[in-house]
Enzyme design. Structure first.
Site, PDB file in Angstrom:
ATOM      1  N   GLY A  17      -6.970   4.399  11.156  1.00 35.64           N
ATOM      2  CA  GLY A  17      -7.637   3.139  10.810  1.00 35.64           C
ATOM      3  C   GLY A  17      -7.737   2.855   9.319  1.00 35.64           C
ATOM      4  O   GLY A  17      -8.452   1.940   8.903  1.00 35.64           O
ATOM      5  N   THR A  18      -6.990   3.607   8.512  1.00 36.28           N
ATOM      6  CA  THR A  18      -7.058   3.422   7.054  1.00 36.28           C
ATOM      7  C   THR A  18      -6.644   2.008   6.640  1.00 36.28           C
ATOM      8  O   THR A  18      -7.311   1.369   5.826  1.00 36.28           O
ATOM      9  CB  THR A  18      -6.137   4.451   6.361  1.00 36.28           C
ATOM     10  OG1 THR A  18      -6.515   5.749   6.812  1.00 36.28           O
ATOM     11  CG2 THR A  18      -6.280   4.411   4.863  1.00 36.28           C
ATOM     12  N   GLY A  19      -5.518   1.536   7.218  1.00 32.87           N
ATOM     13  CA  GLY A  19      -5.015   0.203   6.848  1.00 32.87           C
ATOM     14  C   GLY A  19      -5.992  -0.892   7.243  1.00 32.87           C
ATOM     15  O   GLY A  19      -6.277  -1.821   6.467  1.00 32.87           O
ATOM     16  N   CYS A  20      -6.520  -0.789   8.460  1.00 30.50           N
ATOM     17  CA  CYS A  20      -7.490  -1.788   8.962  1.00 30.50           C
ATOM     18  C   CYS A  20      -8.721  -1.808   8.066  1.00 30.50           C
ATOM     19  O   CYS A  20      -9.210  -2.871   7.669  1.00 30.50           O
ATOM     20  CB  CYS A  20      -7.954  -1.441  10.375  1.00 30.50           C
ATOM     21  SG  CYS A  20      -6.638  -1.212  11.559  1.00 30.50           S
ATOM     22  N   THR A  55      -6.896  10.003   9.050  1.00 29.40           N
ATOM     23  CA  THR A  55      -6.600   8.731   8.379  1.00 29.40           C
ATOM     24  C   THR A  55      -6.489   7.584   9.385  1.00 29.40           C
ATOM     25  O   THR A  55      -5.958   6.528   9.061  1.00 29.40           O
ATOM     26  CB  THR A  55      -5.269   8.840   7.611  1.00 29.40           C
ATOM     27  OG1 THR A  55      -4.254   9.254   8.546  1.00 29.40           O
ATOM     28  CG2 THR A  55      -5.350   9.849   6.478  1.00 29.40           C
ATOM     29  N   LYS A  74       0.845  -1.202   0.000  1.00 33.79           N
ATOM     30  CA  LYS A  74       0.000   0.000   0.000  1.00 33.79           C
ATOM     31  C   LYS A  74       0.875   1.245   0.000  1.00 33.79           C
ATOM     32  O   LYS A  74       1.662   1.440   0.915  1.00 33.79           O
ATOM     33  CB  LYS A  74      -0.908  -0.017   1.232  1.00 33.79           C
ATOM     34  CG  LYS A  74      -1.803  -1.245   1.290  1.00 33.79           C
ATOM     35  CD  LYS A  74      -2.561  -1.327   2.605  1.00 33.79           C
ATOM     36  CE  LYS A  74      -1.629  -1.563   3.776  1.00 33.79           C
ATOM     37  NZ  LYS A  74      -2.362  -1.804   5.044  1.00 33.79           N
TER      38      LYS A  74
HETATM   39  O1  PXL Z   1      -3.870   0.642  12.048  1.00 35.00           O
HETATM   40  C1  PXL Z   1      -3.176  -0.258  12.849  1.00 35.00           C
HETATM   41  C2  PXL Z   1      -3.933  -0.618  14.083  1.00 35.00           C
HETATM   42  C3  PXL Z   1      -4.324  -1.918  14.269  1.00 35.00           C
HETATM   43  N1  PXL Z   1      -4.989  -2.328  15.368  1.00 35.00           N
HETATM   44  C4  PXL Z   1      -5.285  -1.476  16.358  1.00 35.00           C
HETATM   45  C5  PXL Z   1      -4.937  -0.149  16.239  1.00 35.00           C
HETATM   46  C6  PXL Z   1      -4.237   0.298  15.074  1.00 35.00           C
HETATM   47  C7  PXL Z   1      -3.877   1.705  14.945  1.00 35.00           C
HETATM   48  O2  PXL Z   1      -4.157   2.536  15.750  1.00 35.00           O
HETATM   49  O3  PXL Z   1      -5.266   0.687  17.205  1.00 35.00           O
HETATM   50  C8  PXL Z   1      -6.006  -1.969  17.555  1.00 35.00           C
END
Ligand code: PXL
Length: 250
Positions: free
Chosen positions: A198-201, A196, A166
């Protein structure tokens, strides 16, 4: 058609923008029934992570077995795993469906949430590293499309079938690169916003939801990226720090 089911194995973000909370909201938005096995609890809000509390691998295994024996998912994703024991426990668990591994190492604000996921690599249908995670896995800096290509090939050689690097943190357009023997590029204009979190999640959860519905990978990524761009563009501006996306988007 049977109700599609997706399972997230990840950490809790009580502010609701990342981790398990983002995954469940995204599964729901895609019309997929969501299950969640919790690996760790963070204390955080949009301004940063204040504490991380890992759950015991035995407790994580018991959660996982309880859901697998009762409501088997059609796709599984992993996020923050926290410890080697949890990584190895998941690697040694028989799953009934494709596994999407988001190799989370740190939160957006820099807190450590991950652990080396090498044991999971051969089990992953898809791996979704960002530039930092790709650098760590490939062993050299990944900073542009050329190094993304070299890193994707290197990571694939570790046993991953599909690698999606990404490029959200590149200069210019947000270019993601899929490698599965050939390269596929997914590009979108950069949206200038601090929100942004939580974008990856959210991105990997959207791909997982589409895979649970039986969508083939390239189309799944295309739909997930379209949703992600709109979720960033229409973010609700919540919180005093890096705020969450709009999980209702699209
Ligand atoms: O974005 C990665 C991530 C994954 N899991 C949890 C997070 C974060 C970023 O803050 O809090 C629980």
């Amino acid at each position: 058609m049977k109700t599609p089911v997706a399972l997230s194995i990840a950490g809790s973000d009580p502010s609701g923008g990342a981790g398990i909370q983002a995954d469940l909201k995204t599964f729901h938005r895609f019309g997929v029934y969501g299950e969640a096995v919790i690996t760790l609890i963070t204390v955080q809000n949009t301004r940063g992570v204040r504490a991380v509390h890992l759950l015991d691998a035995t407790l994580v295994r018991e959660q996982l077995h309880a859901v697998l024996e009762d409501i088997p998912p059609h796709a599984v994703k992993t996020g923050a795993l926290g410890s080697r024991e949890i990584v190895e426990m998941i690697a040694s668990t028989e799953l009934p469906c494709p596994l999407i591994v988001d190799p989370v190492m740190t939160s957006t604000s820099g807190a450590s949430l991950g652990h080396a996921i090498d044991a999971l690599l051969p089990r992953a249908f898809l791996l979704t590293p960002n530039l930092d995670e790709a650098s760590m896995l490939a062993g050299f800096p990944v900073t542009d499309v050329d190094s993304m290509r070299r890193a994707a090939e290197k990571i694939a050689s570790l046993g991953v079938k599909n690698v999606l690097i990404k490029g959200g943190h590149l200069q210019g357009d947000a270019i993601d690169l899929l490698y599965n023997g050939t390269f596929h590029k997914f590009s979108s204009p950069r949206i200038a916003t601090p929100h942004t979190h939580g974008t990856g999640c959210t991105y990997s959860a959207a791909i997982t939801a589409e895979i649970a519905k039986g969508t083939e990978l390239i189309e799944a990524i295309r739909r997930a990226k379209t949703f992600l761009c709109e979720a960033i563009r229409s973010n609700p501006g919540l919180g005093r720090g890096s705020g969450p996306l709009n999980h209702f988007a699209g």
